[in-house]
Write an enzyme that holds these catalytic residues in place. Structure first.
Site, PDB file in Angstrom:
ATOM      1  N   CYS A  73      -3.503  -1.658  21.169  1.00 15.60           N
ATOM      2  CA  CYS A  73      -4.114  -2.829  21.819  1.00 15.60           C
ATOM      3  C   CYS A  73      -5.085  -3.492  20.840  1.00 15.60           C
ATOM      4  O   CYS A  73      -6.024  -2.861  20.347  1.00 15.60           O
ATOM      5  CB  CYS A  73      -4.840  -2.400  23.087  1.00 15.60           C
ATOM      6  SG  CYS A  73      -5.826  -3.726  23.823  1.00 15.60           S
ATOM      7  N   HIS A 122     -10.614 -10.211  28.797  1.00 11.07           N
ATOM      8  CA  HIS A 122     -11.563 -10.928  27.933  1.00 11.07           C
ATOM      9  C   HIS A 122     -11.988 -12.193  28.650  1.00 11.07           C
ATOM     10  O   HIS A 122     -11.165 -12.904  29.214  1.00 11.07           O
ATOM     11  CB  HIS A 122     -10.956 -11.263  26.562  1.00 11.07           C
ATOM     12  CG  HIS A 122      -9.583 -11.853  26.619  1.00 11.07           C
ATOM     13  ND1 HIS A 122      -8.454 -11.093  26.882  1.00 11.07           N
ATOM     14  CD2 HIS A 122      -9.143 -13.117  26.454  1.00 11.07           C
ATOM     15  CE1 HIS A 122      -7.401 -11.866  26.875  1.00 11.07           C
ATOM     16  NE2 HIS A 122      -7.781 -13.118  26.623  1.00 11.07           N
ATOM     17  N   CYS A 174      -8.767  -3.350  21.972  1.00 10.32           N
ATOM     18  CA  CYS A 174      -9.304  -1.989  21.831  1.00 10.32           C
ATOM     19  C   CYS A 174      -9.669  -1.743  20.371  1.00 10.32           C
ATOM     20  O   CYS A 174     -10.727  -1.158  20.079  1.00 10.32           O
ATOM     21  CB  CYS A 174      -8.288  -0.947  22.293  1.00 10.32           C
ATOM     22  SG  CYS A 174      -8.208  -0.707  24.085  1.00 10.32           S
TER      23      CYS A 174
HETATM   24  P1  5GP Z   1      -5.565 -15.297  26.060  1.00  8.12           P
HETATM   25  O1  5GP Z   1      -4.465 -16.182  25.540  1.00  8.12           O
HETATM   26  O2  5GP Z   1      -5.072 -13.894  26.303  1.00  8.12           O
HETATM   27  O3  5GP Z   1      -6.329 -15.843  27.222  1.00  8.12           O
HETATM   28  O4  5GP Z   1      -6.643 -15.226  24.898  1.00  8.12           O
HETATM   29  C1  5GP Z   1      -6.466 -14.450  23.745  1.00  8.12           C
HETATM   30  C2  5GP Z   1      -7.331 -15.055  22.684  1.00  8.12           C
HETATM   31  O5  5GP Z   1      -7.450 -14.129  21.627  1.00  8.12           O
HETATM   32  C3  5GP Z   1      -6.765 -16.347  22.088  1.00  8.12           C
HETATM   33  O6  5GP Z   1      -7.676 -17.411  22.300  1.00  8.12           O
HETATM   34  C4  5GP Z   1      -6.584 -16.013  20.613  1.00  8.12           C
HETATM   35  O7  5GP Z   1      -6.895 -17.087  19.756  1.00  8.12           O
HETATM   36  C5  5GP Z   1      -7.510 -14.833  20.419  1.00  8.12           C
HETATM   37  N1  5GP Z   1      -7.098 -13.909  19.372  1.00  8.12           N
HETATM   38  C6  5GP Z   1      -5.842 -13.416  19.178  1.00  8.12           C
HETATM   39  N2  5GP Z   1      -5.842 -12.556  18.146  1.00  8.12           N
HETATM   40  C7  5GP Z   1      -7.126 -12.505  17.684  1.00  8.12           C
HETATM   41  C8  5GP Z   1      -7.759 -11.774  16.633  1.00  8.12           C
HETATM   42  O8  5GP Z   1      -7.136 -10.996  15.904  1.00  8.12           O
HETATM   43  N3  5GP Z   1      -9.087 -11.976  16.450  1.00  8.12           N
HETATM   44  C9  5GP Z   1      -9.819 -12.831  17.238  1.00  8.12           C
HETATM   45  N4  5GP Z   1     -11.125 -12.957  16.963  1.00  8.12           N
HETATM   46  N5  5GP Z   1      -9.246 -13.531  18.253  1.00  8.12           N
HETATM   47  C10 5GP Z   1      -7.921 -13.358  18.474  1.00  8.12           C
HETATM   48 ZN    ZN Z   2      -7.281  -2.570  25.053  1.00  3.69          ZN
END
Ligand code: 5GP
Ligand code: ZN
Length: 114
Positions: free
Chosen positions: A4, A100, A7
């Site tokens: 993950c 998140h 994680c």
């Molecule tokens: P979701 O699409 O699940 O609501 O949000 C996931 C977020 O994680 C996205 O806004 C994406 O840009 C961010 N994200 C994905 N991979 C990484 C990473 O490796 N580092 C950071 N800081 N953010 C990430």
């Molecule tokens: Zn996790």
């Protein structure tokens, strides 16, 4: 290393631009920011989404929400306004299956979101 992504950020195995952390929580800048301020607030413990977190550990859910406010104040967007978002499930665009909260601000935010 954990499979993950968040994680692994929680343990420090994957680096992130961390703006706040304590024993249970890490807040770090989104790698693909959608606003001048775009911070993600996560628990170090794995929970898939907000509902599962709230059912399993309500105190941690409350602490995460408190941290969104702390981040907003720290980033200077508490007064101008900001948005706290958590996407749940594929249809809502959840791409990382570890709860998140997005904290977004620093520009005018349209409502309703797309
Ligand atoms: P979701 O699409 O699940 O609501 O949000 C996931 C977020 O994680 C996205 O806004 C994406 O840009 C961010 N994200 C994905 N991979 C990484 C990473 O490796 N580092 C950071 N800081 N953010 C990430
Ligand atoms: Zn996790």
């Amino acid at each position: 290393m954990s499979e993950c992504l968040f994680c692994a950020i929680g343990t420090g195995d994957i680096p992130a631009d961390i703006v706040f952390s304590d024993d249970a929580i890490v807040a770090f800048r989104d790698i693909s920011p959608q606003a001048p301020v775009h911070v993600l607030v996560i628990p170090r413990a794995h929970h898939a989404n907000a509902a599962e977190l709230a059912a399993a550990d309500p105190a941690l859910a409350a602490a995460l929400l408190e941290t969104t406010g702390r981040v907003a104040r720290q980033e200077g967007i508490a007064e101008t306004g900001y948005r706290v978002v958590t996407n749940t499930g594929e249809g809502a665009g959840q791409s990382v299956q570890h709860i998140h909260f997005h904290v977004l601000g620093g520009r005018a935010l349209a409502w309703p979101p797309g």
